[in-house]
Design an enzyme around this catalytic site. Structure first.
Site, PDB file in Angstrom:
ATOM      1  N   GLU A   1       6.107  13.272  53.799  1.00 50.43           N
ATOM      2  CA  GLU A   1       6.952  14.314  54.390  1.00 50.43           C
ATOM      3  C   GLU A   1       6.096  15.528  54.720  1.00 50.43           C
ATOM      4  O   GLU A   1       5.048  15.730  54.133  1.00 50.43           O
ATOM      5  CB  GLU A   1       8.056  14.720  53.394  1.00 50.43           C
TER       6      GLU A   1
ATOM      7  N   LYS B   1       4.826  19.217  54.564  1.00 47.89           N
ATOM      8  CA  LYS B   1       4.856  20.308  53.599  1.00 47.89           C
ATOM      9  C   LYS B   1       5.053  21.593  54.395  1.00 47.89           C
ATOM     10  O   LYS B   1       4.127  22.130  54.979  1.00 47.89           O
ATOM     11  CB  LYS B   1       3.550  20.351  52.809  1.00 47.89           C
TER      12      LYS B   1
ATOM     13  N   ASP C   1       5.687  25.375  55.381  1.00 49.00           N
ATOM     14  CA  ASP C   1       5.237  26.645  54.827  1.00 49.00           C
ATOM     15  C   ASP C   1       6.424  27.603  54.749  1.00 49.00           C
ATOM     16  O   ASP C   1       6.609  28.458  55.593  1.00 49.00           O
ATOM     17  CB  ASP C   1       4.146  27.207  55.738  1.00 49.00           C
TER      18      ASP C   1
ATOM     19  N   TYR D   1      15.416  18.191  50.985  1.00 42.06           N
ATOM     20  CA  TYR D   1      14.554  17.028  50.763  1.00 42.06           C
ATOM     21  C   TYR D   1      14.731  16.344  49.420  1.00 42.06           C
ATOM     22  O   TYR D   1      14.062  15.366  49.121  1.00 42.06           O
ATOM     23  CB  TYR D   1      13.085  17.383  50.984  1.00 42.06           C
TER      24      TYR D   1
ATOM     25  N   LYS E   1      -3.104  18.581  51.237  1.00 38.81           N
ATOM     26  CA  LYS E   1      -3.301  19.765  52.071  1.00 38.81           C
ATOM     27  C   LYS E   1      -4.146  19.458  53.306  1.00 38.81           C
ATOM     28  O   LYS E   1      -5.069  18.659  53.239  1.00 38.81           O
ATOM     29  CB  LYS E   1      -4.001  20.862  51.250  1.00 38.81           C
TER      30      LYS E   1
ATOM     31  N   CYS F   1     -21.567  53.883  40.061  1.00 34.89           N
ATOM     32  CA  CYS F   1     -20.149  53.574  40.245  1.00 34.89           C
ATOM     33  C   CYS F   1     -19.544  54.490  41.313  1.00 34.89           C
ATOM     34  O   CYS F   1     -19.701  55.706  41.239  1.00 34.89           O
ATOM     35  CB  CYS F   1     -19.410  53.756  38.927  1.00 34.89           C
TER      36      CYS F   1
ATOM     37  N   CYS G   1     -16.963  56.894  39.207  1.00 34.69           N
ATOM     38  CA  CYS G   1     -17.355  57.869  38.187  1.00 34.69           C
ATOM     39  C   CYS G   1     -18.847  58.189  38.214  1.00 34.69           C
ATOM     40  O   CYS G   1     -19.325  58.991  37.426  1.00 34.69           O
ATOM     41  CB  CYS G   1     -16.959  57.371  36.802  1.00 34.69           C
TER      42      CYS G   1
ATOM     43  N   CYS H   1     -19.556  48.753  35.767  1.00 36.74           N
ATOM     44  CA  CYS H   1     -19.548  50.149  35.363  1.00 36.74           C
ATOM     45  C   CYS H   1     -19.171  50.140  33.887  1.00 36.74           C
ATOM     46  O   CYS H   1     -18.126  49.620  33.515  1.00 36.74           O
ATOM     47  CB  CYS H   1     -18.512  50.946  36.165  1.00 36.74           C
TER      48      CYS H   1
ATOM     49  N   CYS I   1     -13.928  55.502  32.945  1.00 33.26           N
ATOM     50  CA  CYS I   1     -14.029  55.482  34.410  1.00 33.26           C
ATOM     51  C   CYS I   1     -12.623  55.479  35.025  1.00 33.26           C
ATOM     52  O   CYS I   1     -11.814  54.610  34.725  1.00 33.26           O
ATOM     53  CB  CYS I   1     -14.797  54.229  34.833  1.00 33.26           C
TER      54      CYS I   1
HETATM   55 ZN   LIG Z   1     -17.004  53.911  36.917  1.00 33.83          ZN
END
Ligand SMILES: [Zn+2]
Length: 676
Positions: A118, A120, A122, A227, A322, A416, A419, A438, A443
């Site tokens: 069948e 599939k 979406d 189904y 799939k 980072c 910070c 970090c 932070c």
């Molecule tokens: Zn940070």
């Protein structure tokens, strides 16, 4: 007309309109013009309006949409709504069959299954309940156990019957979807009104089912392909007319009942035939009115399906096959870096927006510095992007011929972005992490991500506090940590820019709702490294509260199924940290955390069972649940350590094994006596 004649006319009109609905929406063979249909509908509307005593909540006139509701009630599914496991190529499909044949052989079943392939679709799974032939409820799949009541919205859908031709009680499962041309039409209208556009038909279908006003739903033209009839519900009823020997029979029965059933399907003698059908549809997938992301291959014979049962996650008798990932090329406009909740730094590709597998994509993760080097991807490059199923889009290749002359290699920041602390790789087990981290515990970016995780759906589920709101509250210092969320008052929010009284009330209400929470969700919300949703569930089965978990040693934690040493270490070090301890001390008094501990002192504690054959009243899953609820364990094959073989009618080699190992064979009745 006197009342009797009016009633007769109303009944006649309802039947007539239903017949023409089926001809038009199920068989696509209308016998009357739209104008005639509309005039019959108007006649019925007028008769009902002037004679309210003949009102019916299932009259065809309700399809124009009833009153607006203010929220969706939760619905507990009578039968758990599973989803299928995935395969991506023919070999994996053959392996799936092999696994099934091995199981059947053990049960002494020689027959080879045939299959139904069948589409599939979406869309979104919906569960429709009929009692005595009347439509009574529609629910979303939700998490498979609990969904949302969308009955009033589904009543407007013309591809399902409101009254069945027979007075039977059944649960029907289907996929709700929207036509591509309806997406275009609705987006055009929304563009005019300055509203956000729907990215794809699936989002549109989801957005439509969640409308609080059924009249809007009625204008959207949502479709449902039915189904499945839940056979489990039929077991104890006399409605043998809805019992089917094969999946194909079931689909035919559904269309006889007046449901729209997808005709694009094929009964296959074997998987080779299914493969040919699959390959044909890879080519044809974009030609249909609906989105397809693969096929669902189901064993046609019901008794084989039932015999195979379920794994922990999905039924064995069916599998989603799939389609290959879709691929597009687009331009990389820039690379930004994100700071995650654990401090991990992730480079993100900012892309020229492009349509991929039905959705517009403008960002993709680049994972880490090593991945950027491996791809040698540079800003300005044209990149190949792919997506398989629900997986996040990824860049898998760079088209070097199209690289601008001045393109420079990307350099990861050393500090980072939030910070400015120095970034470094960390030790994970014996290896150095691929990602930079970090390490600053205060932070702001990590802190914010932690809060977003805390309120997320799988965590405390405070849906009033979306990402943007959390960010705002965090920035202005209204929320400083998780516990401060529970100190928020309506007055704190009301009057802030963009927040009125109503939104303040809603936010406070959703915070209040979250105070009672099952242990696993609370544990998940803390954002402890390696503790995902499933791990949190596994742990919560063994402890009554967080305190017990926090006091457990590594040895005890790592004994739990699904929890390894890595997770146990992470838990222990989380609870050993003094700032975490302080946070929990502030947080816990605000909450009512409910236990999910599984009983270990039941009447069947420490007893191991194997189940075989068909039991007189319980399904195998029900028997398993009953045994586990009483502290027992169920395994799949008989060994010396088995205590009981629970045997029904039929069942093959397991009975022989039980005799060989001198294991007690009991009936369903005996089982009930054991726990009485
Ligand atoms: Zn940070």
């Amino acid at each position: 007309m006197n009342k009797k004649e009016v009633e007769a006319r109303i009944t006649e009109l309802r039947k007539l309109l239903e017949r023409h609905r089926v001809l038009y929406h199920v068989y696509d063979k209308p016998e009357i013009s739209d104008e005639v249909y509309d005039s019959l509908m108007r006649e019925l509307e007028n008769l009902e309006k002037n004679n309210p005593e003949f009102y019916s909540s299932l009259s065809p006139t309700v399809r124009i949409g009833g009153d607006t509701i203010d929220h969706f009630e939760k619905v507990i599914h009578e039968v758990k709504q599973w989803s299928f496991d995935n395969v991506f190529n023919f070999q994996e499909l053959l392996d799936w069959e092999d696994r099934n044949l091995t199981i059947l052989k053990k049960e002494n079943i020689k027959e080879t299954p045939t299959y139904v392939a069948e589409m599939k679709i979406d869309g979104l799974k919906v569960v429709l309940t009929y009692e005595n032939g009347n439509f009574v409820r529609a629910a979303t799949r939700g998490n498979g156990e609990i969904g949302e009541d969308i009955t009033e919205n589904i009543k407007t859908v013309k591809s399902i019957p409101l009254v069945l031709p027979e007075k039977i009680s059944i649960t029907v499962v289907g996929e709700a979807w929207m036509k591509k041309k309806d997406l275009e039409r609705i987006n055009k209208e929304r563009e005019k009104d300055g509203l956000a556009l729907y990215a794809n038909t699936r989002n549109l279908a989801a957005g439509t089912l969640r409308q609080l006003d059924p009249k809007i739903v009625a204008t959207r033209n949502i479709q449902i392909y039915a189904y499945d009839i839940e056979q489990l519900r039929l077991r104890d009823t006399e409605h043998s007319s809805a019992k089917c020997k094969t999946q194909e029979e079931e689909l035919e029965l559904l269309s006889k009942f007046g449901f729209l059933v997808n005709k694009d399907r094929k009964v296959c003698k074997n998987l080779k035939e299914a493969q040919i059908f699959y390959e044909k549809w890879i080519e044809k997938r974009h030609t249909e009115d609906y989105g397809i992301d693969g096929l669902v291959i189901k064993i046609n014979e019901r008794y084989l399906w039932d015999e195979l049962g379920h794994t922990a996650k999905c039924p064995r008798g069916g599998i989603a096959y799939k389609f290959p990932a879709e691929v597009v090329a687009t331009k990389l406009l820039g690379i930004t870096v994100q700071v995650g909740r654990t401090g991990a730094i992730t480079p993100v590709a900012e892309l020229a927006p492009v349509l991929l597998a039905g959705s517009t994509v403008s960002r993709a993760t680049l994972h880490n510095e090593d991945e950027i080097k491996r791809l040698d991807v540079r800003v300005g490059d044209t990149v190949s992007l792919r997506k398989a199923g629900d997986v996040i889009p990824e860049i898998f290749d760079v088209i070097k011929d199209l690289r601008p002359k001045n393109a420079k290699a990307f350099v990861m920041p050393t500090n980072c972005p939030s910070c400015d602390s120095k970034l470094s790789r960390i030790q994970i087990g014996k290896e150095l992490s691929a990602a930079l981290y970090c390490l600053n515990k205060s932070c702001p970016a990590q802190h914010l991500e932690g809060l977003i995780h805390f309120v997320s759906k799988k965590g405390m589920n405070i849906d009033g506090l979306g990402e943007r709101i959390i960010e705002t509250f965090h920035d202005i210092g209204l929320i400083t940590d998780a516990s401060s969320i529970y100190k928020l008052k309506k007055e704190d929010i009301e009057g802030l820019e963009g927040f009125g009284e109503k939104s303040a009330i809603n936010i406070i209400a959703s915070i209040e709702n979250s105070r009672t929470v099952p242990l696993h969700r609370f544990l998940y919300s803390l954002g402890i490294r390696h503790v995902g949703e499933q791990t949190a569930k596994d742990i919560a089965k063994h402890f009554s509260n967080l305190k017990e978990i926090s006091e457990a040693q590594v040895e005890k934690l790592s004994e739990i199924e699904g929890v390894g040493e890595k997770v146990a270490d992470a838990l222990v070090s989380y609870f050993a940290n003094s700032s975490n301890q302080k946070l929990l001390a502030r947080l816990i008094p605000n909450l009512k955390v409910t236990s999910e501990k599984v009983i270990t002192d039941g009447k069947l504690f420490n007893k191991t069972f194997v189940i075989t054959g068909t039991l007189p009243s319980l399904s195998r899953d029900e028997a398993k649940e009953l045994i586990e609820k009483n502290g027992g364990k169920v395994t799949t094959s008989v060994s010396k350590s088995t205590n009981y073989l629970l045997a029904g009618i039929g069942g093959g080699s397991k009975r022989d094994d039980a005799i060989k190992f001198d294991i007690k064979i009991i009936s369903e009745e005996d089982l009930k006596k054991l726990i009485a």
